[in-house]
Design a protein around this motif. Sequence first.
Motif, PDB file in Angstrom:
ATOM      1  N   HIS A  64       0.802  -1.221   0.000  1.00  0.00           N
ATOM      2  CA  HIS A  64       0.000   0.000   0.000  1.00  0.00           C
ATOM      3  C   HIS A  64       0.833   1.267   0.000  1.00  0.00           C
ATOM      4  O   HIS A  64       0.540   2.215  -0.707  1.00  0.00           O
ATOM      5  N   ALA A  65       1.892   1.244   0.815  1.00  0.00           N
ATOM      6  CA  ALA A  65       2.678   2.472   0.968  1.00  0.00           C
ATOM      7  C   ALA A  65       3.507   2.770  -0.277  1.00  0.00           C
ATOM      8  O   ALA A  65       3.724   3.926  -0.630  1.00  0.00           O
ATOM      9  N   ALA A  66       3.984   1.729  -0.944  1.00  0.00           N
ATOM     10  CA  ALA A  66       4.843   1.944  -2.109  1.00  0.00           C
ATOM     11  C   ALA A  66       4.033   2.536  -3.266  1.00  0.00           C
ATOM     12  O   ALA A  66       3.114   1.913  -3.760  1.00  0.00           O
ATOM     13  N   SER A  67       4.380   3.757  -3.665  1.00  0.00           N
ATOM     14  CA  SER A  67       3.660   4.412  -4.762  1.00  0.00           C
ATOM     15  C   SER A  67       4.457   4.274  -6.056  1.00  0.00           C
ATOM     16  O   SER A  67       5.633   3.920  -6.038  1.00  0.00           O
ATOM     17  N   VAL A  68       3.800   4.583  -7.179  1.00  0.00           N
ATOM     18  CA  VAL A  68       4.502   4.555  -8.467  1.00  0.00           C
ATOM     19  C   VAL A  68       5.658   5.570  -8.443  1.00  0.00           C
ATOM     20  O   VAL A  68       6.732   5.311  -8.988  1.00  0.00           O
ATOM     21  N   ASN A  69       5.439   6.700  -7.773  1.00  0.00           N
ATOM     22  CA  ASN A  69       6.526   7.683  -7.613  1.00  0.00           C
ATOM     23  C   ASN A  69       7.767   7.071  -6.993  1.00  0.00           C
ATOM     24  O   ASN A  69       8.875   7.252  -7.479  1.00  0.00           O
ATOM     25  N   ARG A  70       7.554   6.360  -5.914  1.00  0.00           N
ATOM     26  CA  ARG A  70       8.693   5.756  -5.210  1.00  0.00           C
ATOM     27  C   ARG A  70       9.337   4.660  -6.037  1.00  0.00           C
ATOM     28  O   ARG A  70      10.548   4.486  -6.017  1.00  0.00           O
ATOM     29  N   ILE A  71       8.506   3.887  -6.710  1.00  0.00           N
ATOM     30  CA  ILE A  71       9.039   2.814  -7.555  1.00  0.00           C
ATOM     31  C   ILE A  71       9.903   3.419  -8.658  1.00  0.00           C
ATOM     32  O   ILE A  71      11.011   2.945  -8.939  1.00  0.00           O
ATOM     33  N   ALA A  72       9.413   4.525  -9.251  1.00  0.00           N
ATOM     34  CA  ALA A  72      10.181   5.199 -10.302  1.00  0.00           C
ATOM     35  C   ALA A  72      11.522   5.691  -9.747  1.00  0.00           C
ATOM     36  O   ALA A  72      12.573   5.496 -10.372  1.00  0.00           O
ATOM     37  N   ALA A  73      11.473   6.307  -8.572  1.00  0.00           N
ATOM     38  CA  ALA A  73      12.705   6.816  -7.964  1.00  0.00           C
ATOM     39  C   ALA A  73      13.692   5.680  -7.710  1.00  0.00           C
ATOM     40  O   ALA A  73      14.887   5.784  -8.012  1.00  0.00           O
ATOM     41  N   GLU A  74      13.161   4.579  -7.175  1.00  0.00           N
ATOM     42  CA  GLU A  74      14.013   3.408  -6.895  1.00  0.00           C
ATOM     43  C   GLU A  74      14.627   2.864  -8.192  1.00  0.00           C
ATOM     44  O   GLU A  74      15.780   2.425  -8.214  1.00  0.00           O
ATOM     45  N   ALA A  75      13.853   2.904  -9.274  1.00  0.00           N
ATOM     46  CA  ALA A  75      14.333   2.379 -10.558  1.00  0.00           C
ATOM     47  C   ALA A  75      15.246   3.380 -11.265  1.00  0.00           C
ATOM     48  O   ALA A  75      15.853   3.059 -12.289  1.00  0.00           O
ATOM     49  N   GLY A  76      15.307   4.605 -10.729  1.00  0.00           N
ATOM     50  CA  GLY A  76      16.121   5.637 -11.360  1.00  0.00           C
ATOM     51  C   GLY A  76      15.561   6.088 -12.703  1.00  0.00           C
ATOM     52  O   GLY A  76      16.307   6.401 -13.627  1.00  0.00           O
ATOM     53  N   MET A  77      14.242   6.108 -12.802  1.00  0.00           N
ATOM     54  CA  MET A  77      13.637   6.622 -14.055  1.00  0.00           C
ATOM     55  C   MET A  77      12.454   7.514 -13.706  1.00  0.00           C
ATOM     56  O   MET A  77      12.062   7.635 -12.542  1.00  0.00           O
ATOM     57  N   SER A  78      11.921   8.175 -14.729  1.00  0.00           N
ATOM     58  CA  SER A  78      10.800   9.080 -14.479  1.00  0.00           C
ATOM     59  C   SER A  78       9.506   8.281 -14.314  1.00  0.00           C
ATOM     60  O   SER A  78       9.404   7.136 -14.773  1.00  0.00           O
ATOM     61  N   VAL A  79       8.529   8.912 -13.656  1.00  0.00           N
ATOM     62  CA  VAL A  79       7.224   8.266 -13.482  1.00  0.00           C
ATOM     63  C   VAL A  79       6.615   7.957 -14.855  1.00  0.00           C
ATOM     64  O   VAL A  79       6.035   6.889 -15.070  1.00  0.00           O
ATOM     65  N   GLY A  80       6.799   8.890 -15.800  1.00  0.00           N
ATOM     66  CA  GLY A  80       6.290   8.691 -17.158  1.00  0.00           C
ATOM     67  C   GLY A  80       6.840   7.425 -17.797  1.00  0.00           C
ATOM     68  O   GLY A  80       6.114   6.668 -18.450  1.00  0.00           O
ATOM     69  N   HIS A  81       8.107   7.183 -17.561  1.00  0.00           N
ATOM     70  CA  HIS A  81       8.734   5.977 -18.076  1.00  0.00           C
ATOM     71  C   HIS A  81       8.084   4.708 -17.515  1.00  0.00           C
ATOM     72  O   HIS A  81       7.859   3.744 -18.239  1.00  0.00           O
ATOM     73  N   VAL A  82       7.828   4.757 -16.193  1.00  0.00           N
ATOM     74  CA  VAL A  82       7.198   3.585 -15.569  1.00  0.00           C
ATOM     75  C   VAL A  82       5.843   3.321 -16.224  1.00  0.00           C
ATOM     76  O   VAL A  82       5.516   2.186 -16.587  1.00  0.00           O
ATOM     77  N   TYR A  83       5.084   4.408 -16.419  1.00  0.00           N
ATOM     78  CA  TYR A  83       3.749   4.250 -17.012  1.00  0.00           C
ATOM     79  C   TYR A  83       3.798   3.818 -18.476  1.00  0.00           C
ATOM     80  O   TYR A  83       2.796   3.407 -19.034  1.00  0.00           O
ATOM     81  N   ARG A  84       4.956   3.949 -19.094  1.00  0.00           N
ATOM     82  CA  ARG A  84       5.057   3.448 -20.465  1.00  0.00           C
ATOM     83  C   ARG A  84       5.041   1.914 -20.469  1.00  0.00           C
ATOM     84  O   ARG A  84       4.686   1.279 -21.445  1.00  0.00           O
ATOM     85  N   HIS A  85       5.453   1.337 -19.325  1.00  0.00           N
ATOM     86  CA  HIS A  85       5.566  -0.132 -19.276  1.00  0.00           C
ATOM     87  C   HIS A  85       4.455  -0.813 -18.485  1.00  0.00           C
ATOM     88  O   HIS A  85       4.187  -1.996 -18.683  1.00  0.00           O
ATOM     89  N   PHE A  86       3.854  -0.081 -17.565  1.00  0.00           N
ATOM     90  CA  PHE A  86       2.779  -0.670 -16.745  1.00  0.00           C
ATOM     91  C   PHE A  86       1.630   0.323 -16.627  1.00  0.00           C
ATOM     92  O   PHE A  86       1.855   1.536 -16.553  1.00  0.00           O
ATOM     93  N   ASP A  87       0.408  -0.219 -16.567  1.00  0.00           N
ATOM     94  CA  ASP A  87      -0.765   0.646 -16.477  1.00  0.00           C
ATOM     95  C   ASP A  87      -0.811   1.418 -15.157  1.00  0.00           C
ATOM     96  O   ASP A  87      -1.176   2.584 -15.121  1.00  0.00           O
ATOM     97  N   ASN A  88      -0.501   0.714 -14.077  1.00  0.00           N
ATOM     98  CA  ASN A  88      -0.578   1.334 -12.745  1.00  0.00           C
ATOM     99  C   ASN A  88       0.116   0.422 -11.732  1.00  0.00           C
ATOM    100  O   ASN A  88       0.695  -0.606 -12.111  1.00  0.00           O
ATOM    101  N   LYS A  89       0.031   0.794 -10.461  1.00  0.00           N
ATOM    102  CA  LYS A  89       0.717   0.006  -9.424  1.00  0.00           C
ATOM    103  C   LYS A  89       0.171  -1.413  -9.351  1.00  0.00           C
ATOM    104  O   LYS A  89       0.930  -2.376  -9.206  1.00  0.00           O
TER     105      LYS A  89
END
Lengths: 200, 200
Positions: free
Chosen positions: B36-61
């Motif tokens: 619950h606590a882990a947001s797409v923002n945090r996942i993006a930061a952990e992956a070292g990429m932008s949130v937009g990049h994450v959303y290019r590969h996955f619809d949502n959390k």
Amino acid sequence: MTKNPEALARQQKRTQMRREQVLAAAEQCFQREGFHAASVNRIAAEAGMSVGHVYRHFDNKEDIILTLCERKFADYISHTPRLAVHTKMDTDAVVDTALDDFDWLVDPVQARYVMDVFAESGRSEQINSIVADQDYRLRHNARVLLEPYFPPERPEELECRVEMLVLVLEGLMMRTVANPEGDKARLKLAFRHLMRAILQ
Amino acid sequence: MTKNPEALARQQKRTQMRREQVLAAAEQCFQREGFHAASVNRIAAEAGMSVGHVYRHFDNKEDIILTLCERKFADYISHTPRLAVHTKMDTDAVVDTALDDFDWLVDPVQARYVMDVFAESGRSEQINSIVADQDYRLRHNARVLLEPYFPPERPEELECRVEMLVLVLEGLMMRTVANPEGDKARLKLAFRHLMRAILQ
């Protein structure tokens, strides 16, 4: 201002009721959202009281979680197989005793809560020590149950059986969550067979 | 613009690598903070990429969680006892086979992740169906393993053994989390005894 004993007792009772109200609300929130998402704000809203009121009874969210965990585990342990007397009974009688609280051991809400706590033990040192403590008590109770059946000169054999019993009890919990629609009579029979194997 | 096959292959490989990077980052976040606590923002930061990049590969959390769960469970099931050939072997040989992947079955990080997923199954319908699906596959594999040992005219006996085996496998996971400092050799011996009881 000195209070008379009756007033003091009333006040203590009220305080106790308020704590229970917070804990019940927290349990609802945790079940719905998990430990992390549920905030003191939400717990207060669920309990129908102000955040300030919640803080009058608990230091913070961790304090609420820990109090709930302690209680859940104490509850759980009180329902695991125990004998009234520390004496050697017929194996079937022990198995029957172990099955007494079967329905409680396979309660899905309860089991899911334990999963939450176990998962959280990797993230919080305090929860980790609660889990370690409950594990210690659970193994202790299992040892008391099994002790009369294994020769004292081979303590390692007893310890192995203790591990088996606790593994089976915890496996029951996992089954309950993994397959809540599963055949409970079959699960009970599986538990019975395994209990018998542990005692042999 | 038409791409040549090499360029297309390179692009697919890059896309695949990016997806893996997001999944690895998400796994780190979930382990640390829960679903619950882990947001797409945090996942993006952990992956070292932008949130937009994450959303290019996955619809949502949820999409990330589901992809990870599917993979984790496929992994887990591939390490549970299986026989290469569907044929009756010596009981000891089956027990040995079941113990082959023991170390994998008692990996604490892995086990805690499964707890998270199981706990979450009460809160998300999608995760609930992933858990149900893995349970189905796990029971299926257990059935294939045990089938040669039980008379086909008593299917209920086989089903009970399947339940026992899955219970024991999942119990192993719980033990791993409940007592990570526990004696692994003893736990292995407990598993061995229980496996033997299931086959008898």
